[in-house]
Design an enzyme around this catalytic site. Structure first.
Site, PDB file in Angstrom:
ATOM      1  N   GLU A  43      17.672  29.959 -44.482  1.00  0.00           N
ATOM      2  CA  GLU A  43      18.305  29.415 -43.283  1.00  0.00           C
ATOM      3  C   GLU A  43      19.052  30.496 -42.511  1.00  0.00           C
ATOM      4  O   GLU A  43      18.954  30.574 -41.292  1.00  0.00           O
ATOM      5  CB  GLU A  43      19.262  28.279 -43.660  1.00  0.00           C
ATOM      6  CG  GLU A  43      18.596  27.070 -44.307  1.00  0.00           C
ATOM      7  CD  GLU A  43      17.541  26.427 -43.425  1.00  0.00           C
ATOM      8  OE1 GLU A  43      17.504  26.711 -42.221  1.00  0.00           O
ATOM      9  OE2 GLU A  43      16.738  25.639 -43.951  1.00  0.00           O
ATOM     10  N   TYR A 126      24.700  24.007 -38.128  1.00  0.00           N
ATOM     11  CA  TYR A 126      23.304  23.801 -38.507  1.00  0.00           C
ATOM     12  C   TYR A 126      23.056  24.148 -39.979  1.00  0.00           C
ATOM     13  O   TYR A 126      22.532  23.350 -40.754  1.00  0.00           O
ATOM     14  CB  TYR A 126      22.345  24.618 -37.623  1.00  0.00           C
ATOM     15  CG  TYR A 126      20.998  24.732 -38.284  1.00  0.00           C
ATOM     16  CD1 TYR A 126      20.148  23.635 -38.325  1.00  0.00           C
ATOM     17  CD2 TYR A 126      20.619  25.890 -38.976  1.00  0.00           C
ATOM     18  CE1 TYR A 126      18.943  23.689 -39.005  1.00  0.00           C
ATOM     19  CE2 TYR A 126      19.420  25.952 -39.649  1.00  0.00           C
ATOM     20  CZ  TYR A 126      18.579  24.859 -39.658  1.00  0.00           C
ATOM     21  OH  TYR A 126      17.414  24.906 -40.342  1.00  0.00           O
ATOM     22  N   ASP A 144      18.926  21.412 -35.168  1.00  0.00           N
ATOM     23  CA  ASP A 144      18.680  22.779 -34.698  1.00  0.00           C
ATOM     24  C   ASP A 144      18.055  22.700 -33.308  1.00  0.00           C
ATOM     25  O   ASP A 144      17.933  21.617 -32.731  1.00  0.00           O
ATOM     26  CB  ASP A 144      17.762  23.528 -35.673  1.00  0.00           C
ATOM     27  CG  ASP A 144      16.331  23.056 -35.538  1.00  0.00           C
ATOM     28  OD1 ASP A 144      16.128  21.886 -35.176  1.00  0.00           O
ATOM     29  OD2 ASP A 144      15.408  23.846 -35.789  1.00  0.00           O
TER      30      ASP A 144
END
Length: 297
Positions: A43, A126, A144
């Site tokens: 991520e 996020y 996102d």
DNA sequence: AAGCCGGGGAG
DNA sequence: CTCCCAGGCTT
């Protein structure tokens, strides 16, 4: 401004999940058994960097630093070299701090609570939810750029995603199915990445085209007002480019480099000095006792 | 809310 | 050339 559209979202959920089952990209971190650390790493690396460029680096990192404890012991210089050209090297530095916090405050285990995750360096709105959702299966909304865009189009009938805002969380939360939240969020992101793309959506391939509010409205182009808000960042000629050039020199150097090796990367003295100074201030470079420049130890 | 922070690849 | 990309942080 845009008129609210009534969309029967619940009927779209199984359609989306079926599409995802057929079209999901086989990304490395989606393989079963990927650790929470692996998810977190993917991520952070994917923040503003396309996943296609992330994957090879992610594999290297997972082999070299399989858990937070192993990574926490690396030096900034090692980390910045391994980060290479993924971009925004401050992210790599924050990741190092993040692993150190995970070791010191979470017993080396990536936390699963959104608030605990939010407290970690480099982990924002996020990423915190993505880790809670994809690593631990928590049914929290993950928003996102893809999700924002898809929801804006399919539900609100407008083309552009617009500025990121926390205020979008409740809207997406309302769309989350009681079951399959993680699968659903991943599918929404995948649809945005592969079909409902930013500039030229492939509506002919979209599983939601029958119910899409934007298509139903006649696929209206973005309004002048929406376009005006976009403002794409320049890169060529900016400090960011100069910083990148300097970092490239430092990453590639076996030994600390003299000022002269940095001076050749950019002709403008003022801008080059400003870039170098900012790198020192950011902890991305340092000067040794002899005045030579190097990556931070 | 707006600006800044890399770099590459598609159009 | 412009645009975008699984954002976050600072002001």
């Amino acid at each position: 401004m845009g008129m609210p559209m009534i969309v029967d979202w619940p009927t779209m959920v199984p359609t989306l999940l079926t599409w995802f089952h057929l079209h999901e990209r086989p990304l490395a971190w989606r393989e079963p058994g990927t650790s929470a650390w692996g998810i977190l790493l993917s991520e952070v690396m994917s923040q503003q960097t396309p996943v296609s460029r992330v994957e090879p680096v992610w594999r290297e990192w997972m082999e070299r630093w399989p858990d937070p404890a192993a990574f926490a012991q690396a030096s900034p210089a090692e980390v910045l070299r391994a980060w290479g050209k993924l971009g925004y090297p401050r992210r790599a530095l924050r990741l190092l701090e993040c692993a150190q916090v995970i070791v010191s405050r979470h017993d080396g285990r990536v936390p699963d609570d959104v608030d605990d995750l939010l407290a970690l360096p480099g982990v924002g709105d996020y990423t915190a939810r993505a880790v809670a959702c994809f690593a631990y299966g928590h049914n929290v909304p993950v928003v996102d750029t893809n999700v924002r865009r898809v929801v804006r189009r399919a539900v609100e009938g407008r083309f552009l995603a617009g500025t990121a805002s926390k205020s979008e969380l409740p809207a997406v939360a309302g769309l989350l199915p009681a079951e399959d939240g993680p699968r659903f969020s991943a599918a929404l992101m995948e649809l945005g990445a592969l079909v409902c793309t930013a500039t030229s959506p492939r509506c002919g391939e979209c599983p939601l085209r029958k119910e899409c509010a934007w298509v139903a409205a006649g696929s209206p182009p973005p309004t002048a007002e929406e376009l005006a808000k976009k403002k794409v960042q320049k890169f060529a000629g900016t400090d960011r480019q100069v910083r990148g050039l300097i970092m490239d020199v430092l990453r590639g150097a076996e030994a600390p480099v003299p000022q002269s090796e940095i001076d050749v990367v950019w002709p403008d003295d003022v801008q080059r000095s400003r870039a170098l100074f900012s790198l020192l201030a950011d902890g991305l470079a340092e000067q040794d006792d002899a005045g030579l420049f190097r990556l931070p130890r």
